[in-house]
Scaffold this active site. Structure first.
Site, PDB file in Angstrom:
ATOM      1  N   LYS A  96       0.940  -1.145  -0.160  1.00 53.90           N
ATOM      2  CA  LYS A  96      -0.133   0.107  -0.200  1.00 53.90           C
ATOM      3  C   LYS A  96       0.805   1.165   0.186  1.00 53.90           C
ATOM      4  O   LYS A  96       0.587   2.328  -0.485  1.00 53.90           O
ATOM      5  CB  LYS A  96      -1.064  -0.046   1.165  1.00 53.90           C
ATOM      6  CG  LYS A  96      -1.803  -0.990   1.554  1.00 53.90           C
ATOM      7  CD  LYS A  96      -2.738  -0.929   2.873  1.00 53.90           C
ATOM      8  CE  LYS A  96      -3.525  -2.227   2.948  1.00 53.90           C
ATOM      9  NZ  LYS A  96      -3.929  -2.230   4.227  1.00 53.90           N
ATOM     10  N   ASP A 130       3.499   4.403   6.576  1.00 56.14           N
ATOM     11  CA  ASP A 130       2.657   4.249   7.777  1.00 56.14           C
ATOM     12  C   ASP A 130       3.320   3.865   9.082  1.00 56.14           C
ATOM     13  O   ASP A 130       4.432   3.289   8.993  1.00 56.14           O
ATOM     14  CB  ASP A 130       1.624   3.429   7.490  1.00 56.14           C
ATOM     15  CG  ASP A 130       1.798   1.834   7.520  1.00 56.14           C
ATOM     16  OD1 ASP A 130       1.416   1.073   7.946  1.00 56.14           O
ATOM     17  OD2 ASP A 130       2.765   1.486   6.802  1.00 56.14           O
ATOM     18  N   ASP A 165       7.724   3.020  -2.400  1.00 55.67           N
ATOM     19  CA  ASP A 165       7.894   4.379  -1.383  1.00 55.67           C
ATOM     20  C   ASP A 165       9.045   4.456  -0.888  1.00 55.67           C
ATOM     21  O   ASP A 165       9.725   5.428  -0.942  1.00 55.67           O
ATOM     22  CB  ASP A 165       6.626   4.183  -0.297  1.00 55.67           C
ATOM     23  CG  ASP A 165       6.541   3.284   0.498  1.00 55.67           C
ATOM     24  OD1 ASP A 165       7.427   1.990   0.312  1.00 55.67           O
ATOM     25  OD2 ASP A 165       5.775   3.043   1.689  1.00 55.67           O
ATOM     26  N   ASP A 204      14.124  -0.060   2.259  1.00 60.60           N
ATOM     27  CA  ASP A 204      14.782  -0.087   3.560  1.00 60.60           C
ATOM     28  C   ASP A 204      15.712  -1.168   3.788  1.00 60.60           C
ATOM     29  O   ASP A 204      16.869  -1.195   3.019  1.00 60.60           O
ATOM     30  CB  ASP A 204      13.583  -0.550   4.547  1.00 60.60           C
ATOM     31  CG  ASP A 204      14.155  -0.282   6.037  1.00 60.60           C
ATOM     32  OD1 ASP A 204      15.006  -0.572   6.505  1.00 60.60           O
ATOM     33  OD2 ASP A 204      13.127   0.208   6.886  1.00 60.60           O
TER      34      ASP A 204
END
Length: 186
Positions: free
Chosen positions: A49, A165, A106, A109
């Site tokens: 998402k 988020d 997004d 990492d």
């Protein structure tokens, strides 16, 4: 504890809404330039998402015809650290053989998910596979990943907003900020 006013949970704004829009315009212009002579279709795949907000702004900044697709893949589950195992929860809807694939994420990492997906996509014989990430956190990298289009490198902080988020909250903030530790250290 997450407050009703999400802005109160932010320690510091790292990238303003304006700074994000400037960087996305720059990335869109670079992708447009790189693919302007491509004869094959361009497929932009957003990793849901987290990439949804970045994805929609980026594809509008690409001034070429692109096909949309989405995938859900994660190595995090419900945790804040990678499990090391990638799970594909929603695969592509279209065949990518012979097409140019731009994977839009997004944040990179650990790199675990993107390392796995790059190999996974290559098995489907696309013409090319490029990775576009709004954010890269190289200090946390455990798997090798080549990011072809990178917005910003960021320090090892807990970032939220603009799709990122914590516990499915904060994605709708128009900026990216550092979440106060007391919010997630319960």
């Amino acid at each position: 504890m997450i407050s009703q006013n999400m802005d109160q949970d932010i320690l510091k704004v790292v990238f303003s809404e304006q700074k994000l829009h400037e960087k996305i315009a720059e990335l869109g212009a670079q992708i447009t330039e790189d693919y302007k002579d491509a004869k094959e279709d361009i497929y932009c795949v957003g990793i849901l998402k987290g990439a949804a907000v970045f994805y929609t702004d980026l594809v509008r900044a690409i001034k070429l015809p692109v096909n949309f697709d989405f995938m859900i893949a994660s190595s995090y589950g419900n945790g804040t650290t990678t499990s090391g195992t990638v799970k594909i929860l929603k695969d592509l809807d279209y065949d990518i053989e012979g097409k140019h694939l731009i994977v839009i994420e997004d944040i990179i990492d650990s790199g675990t998910t993107m390392h796995y997906l790059t190999k996974y996509f290559q098995q489907r014989r696309p013409k090319s596979v490029k990775l576009c990430a709004l954010l890269s956190k190289p200090s946390r990298r455990t798997a090798h990943v080549d990011i072809d289009y990178c917005g910003f490198e960021v320090p090892d902080e807990f970032l939220v907003g603009y799709g990122l988020d914590y516990a499915e909250k904060y994605r709708n903030l128009p900026y990216i900020g550092i979440l106060k530790p007391e919010v997630y250290a319960e």
